[in-house]
Motif scaffolding. Structure first.
Motif, PDB file in Angstrom:
ATOM      1  N   VAL A   1      -1.455   2.179  -4.868  1.00 25.16           N
ATOM      2  CA  VAL A   1      -1.091   3.579  -4.624  1.00 25.16           C
ATOM      3  C   VAL A   1      -2.353   4.435  -4.645  1.00 25.16           C
ATOM      4  CG1 VAL A   1       0.225   5.565  -5.420  1.00 25.16           C
ATOM      5  CG2 VAL A   1       1.181   3.255  -5.652  1.00 25.16           C
ATOM      6  N   GLU A   2      -2.562   5.181  -3.570  1.00 27.94           N
ATOM      7  CA  GLU A   2      -3.746   6.035  -3.433  1.00 27.94           C
ATOM      8  C   GLU A   2      -3.324   7.497  -3.354  1.00 27.94           C
ATOM      9  OE1 GLU A   2      -7.233   6.953  -0.110  1.00 27.94           O
ATOM     10  OE2 GLU A   2      -6.151   5.035  -0.071  1.00 27.94           O
ATOM     11  N   VAL A   3      -3.958   8.344  -4.171  1.00 31.10           N
ATOM     12  CA  VAL A   3      -3.698   9.781  -4.138  1.00 31.10           C
ATOM     13  C   VAL A   3      -4.563  10.413  -3.053  1.00 31.10           C
ATOM     14  CG1 VAL A   3      -3.796  11.943  -5.417  1.00 31.10           C
ATOM     15  CG2 VAL A   3      -3.132   9.827  -6.591  1.00 31.10           C
ATOM     16  N   VAL A   4      -3.914  11.071  -2.096  1.00 30.93           N
ATOM     17  CA  VAL A   4      -4.620  11.738  -1.000  1.00 30.93           C
ATOM     18  C   VAL A   4      -4.552  13.238  -1.238  1.00 30.93           C
ATOM     19  CG1 VAL A   4      -4.795  12.052   1.496  1.00 30.93           C
ATOM     20  CG2 VAL A   4      -3.941   9.891   0.565  1.00 30.93           C
ATOM     21  N   SER A   5      -5.674  13.857  -1.526  1.00 32.39           N
ATOM     22  CA  SER A   5      -5.722  15.283  -1.847  1.00 32.39           C
ATOM     23  C   SER A   5      -6.186  16.098  -0.648  1.00 32.39           C
ATOM     24  CB  SER A   5      -6.671  15.533  -3.022  1.00 32.39           C
ATOM     25  OG  SER A   5      -6.237  14.839  -4.172  1.00 32.39           O
TER      26      SER A   5
ATOM     27  N   LYS B   1       0.838  -1.191   0.000  1.00 33.73           N
ATOM     28  CA  LYS B   1       0.000   0.000   0.000  1.00 33.73           C
ATOM     29  C   LYS B   1       0.877   1.246   0.000  1.00 33.73           C
ATOM     30  CE  LYS B   1      -3.843   2.412   0.370  1.00 33.73           C
ATOM     31  NZ  LYS B   1      -4.895   2.416  -0.675  1.00 33.73           N
ATOM     32  N   GLY B   2       0.417   2.298  -0.709  1.00 30.88           N
ATOM     33  CA  GLY B   2       1.148   3.549  -0.726  1.00 30.88           C
ATOM     34  C   GLY B   2       0.208   4.734  -0.827  1.00 30.88           C
ATOM     35  N   TRP B   3       0.626   5.863  -0.257  1.00 29.41           N
ATOM     36  CA  TRP B   3      -0.151   7.098  -0.352  1.00 29.41           C
ATOM     37  C   TRP B   3       0.740   8.200  -0.914  1.00 29.41           C
ATOM     38  CZ3 TRP B   3      -0.447   4.078   4.148  1.00 29.41           C
ATOM     39  CH2 TRP B   3      -1.684   3.475   4.392  1.00 29.41           C
ATOM     40  N   VAL B   4       0.198   9.003  -1.824  1.00 28.56           N
ATOM     41  CA  VAL B   4       0.938  10.089  -2.460  1.00 28.56           C
ATOM     42  C   VAL B   4       0.037  11.315  -2.534  1.00 28.56           C
ATOM     43  CG1 VAL B   4       2.339   8.503  -3.842  1.00 28.56           C
ATOM     44  CG2 VAL B   4       0.211   9.421  -4.791  1.00 28.56           C
ATOM     45  N   ASP B   5       0.643  12.487  -2.867  1.00 29.90           N
ATOM     46  CA  ASP B   5      -0.178  13.674  -3.049  1.00 29.90           C
ATOM     47  C   ASP B   5      -0.561  13.829  -4.518  1.00 29.90           C
ATOM     48  OD1 ASP B   5       1.944  14.834  -4.441  1.00 29.90           O
ATOM     49  OD2 ASP B   5       2.604  16.054  -2.750  1.00 29.90           O
ATOM     50  N   ALA B   6      -1.281  14.894  -4.808  1.00 33.46           N
ATOM     51  CA  ALA B   6      -1.828  15.078  -6.153  1.00 33.46           C
ATOM     52  C   ALA B   6      -0.757  15.385  -7.195  1.00 33.46           C
ATOM     53  CB  ALA B   6      -2.878  16.191  -6.144  1.00 33.46           C
ATOM     54  N   GLY B   7       0.465  15.648  -6.761  1.00 29.10           N
ATOM     55  CA  GLY B   7       1.542  15.890  -7.727  1.00 29.10           C
ATOM     56  C   GLY B   7       1.944  14.634  -8.476  1.00 29.10           C
TER      57      GLY B   7
END
Length: 291
Positions: A204-208, A182-188
């Motif tokens: 991978v999940e984008v967290v805005s 599992k991974g979390w990233v920003d909108a960039g």
């Protein structure tokens, strides 16, 4: 320490014991042709590297009560090139995770990138312009676990897109930490990173950021990686891209985080400007002893 006065950045006896077995093993495998082990105390070499990371001075400006700066840089380069710096870092990360009741290997990561100005000694071909931040320099891409401990690091020109950074970081994570799912990233980070993660078995999940939120607010999941960047920046060598080689910049990040973890594991802290000065400490007028 040869009778010298200690610096706040010095390894404590307990912290040195965490690292000593790796260094002792390394020295045993790197004897000179004559069998000589070298004239410098390895603990003092490490103290000098950590001093530079914390203070941010140039190599030749290291205090004279350390071994010669040429010797310190020699070992810094050797450990950078053969991966000893990362081996020490990873050993302490495993211990730090276990001390918090976690398994040695993480199952989730948080990813982010940070742009910093580059020093004039950084070769032009290793720097670039970040169009989003309108800043010229380098980008540091890091993956952390949910505790904010480093899992993977890269340093590239600031002109490199976050997608390319994210893909490279995911490849490093998958190769060294197959337990991550599992991974979390920003909108960039765009769909290319999400899709690449899927191909590696990492969701991978984008967290805005919530558009309704005003002012500062920690973003769920992502705040730990931002906190790690803030912690690393307490080491003044990282306030700017001072290293000529990107590989040296990566190594300095590992050493800085090694310092952080060693202190956490041994219950030590480094004074900051917020802390009251020691009894009897004096500073020039208008300056702080912890500045």
């Amino acid at each position: 320490m040869g009778g010298r006065q200690p610096y706040p950045s010095d390894l404590s006896d307990e912290a040195w014991e965490l690292i000593r077995p790796v260094i002792t093993s390394w020295k045993g495998q790197h004897r000179s042709v004559s069998g000589h082990e070298g004239r410098y105390d390895m603990r003092e070499i490490l103290n000098a590297i950590l001093y530079q990371a914390r203070v941010g001075c140039q190599w030749r400006y290291l205090p004279h009560d350390f071994p010669p700066y040429t010797a310190v840089y020699y070992y810094f380069g050797k450990w950078r090139d053969d991966g000893t710096d990362q081996a020490i870092h990873d050993l302490l990360r495993w211990q730090a995770r276990e001390s918090r009741g976690r398994h040695e290997d993480p199952s989730a990561i948080v990813m982010d990138a940070q742009t910093v100005h580059a020093s004039v000694n950084a070769p032009k071909e290793t720097t670039g312009l970040d169009p989003g931040k309108r800043s010229r320099g380098r980008k540091r891409g890091i993956d952390t676990d949910v505790l904010g401990l480093l899992i993977a690091v890269i340093v590239v020109a600031a002109s490199v897109h976050d997608n390319a950074i994210g893909i490279t970081l995911l490849d490093k994570v998958a190769a060294a930490n197959p337990s991550v799912t599992k991974g979390w990233v920003d909108a960039g980070f765009k769909n290319a990173v999400v899709e690449h993660g899927r191909s590696l078995g990492i969701d991978v999940e984008v967290v805005s950021r919530d558009p309704q939120t005003k002012g500062f607010a920690p973003i769920p999941k992502r705040w730990v990686v931002e906190q790690t960047f803030g912690t690393l920046m307490l080491h003044r060598r990282l306030a700017r891209g001072y290293e000529a080689l990107p590989a040296s910049a990566v190594s300095m990040i590992y050493w800085s985080m090694t310092d952080v973890m060693a202190r956490r594991l041994t219950g030590m802290t480094t004074p900051t400007w917020r802390d009251p000065p020691p009894v009897g400490a004096r500073a020039p007028t208008g300056e702080s002893v912890h500045a």
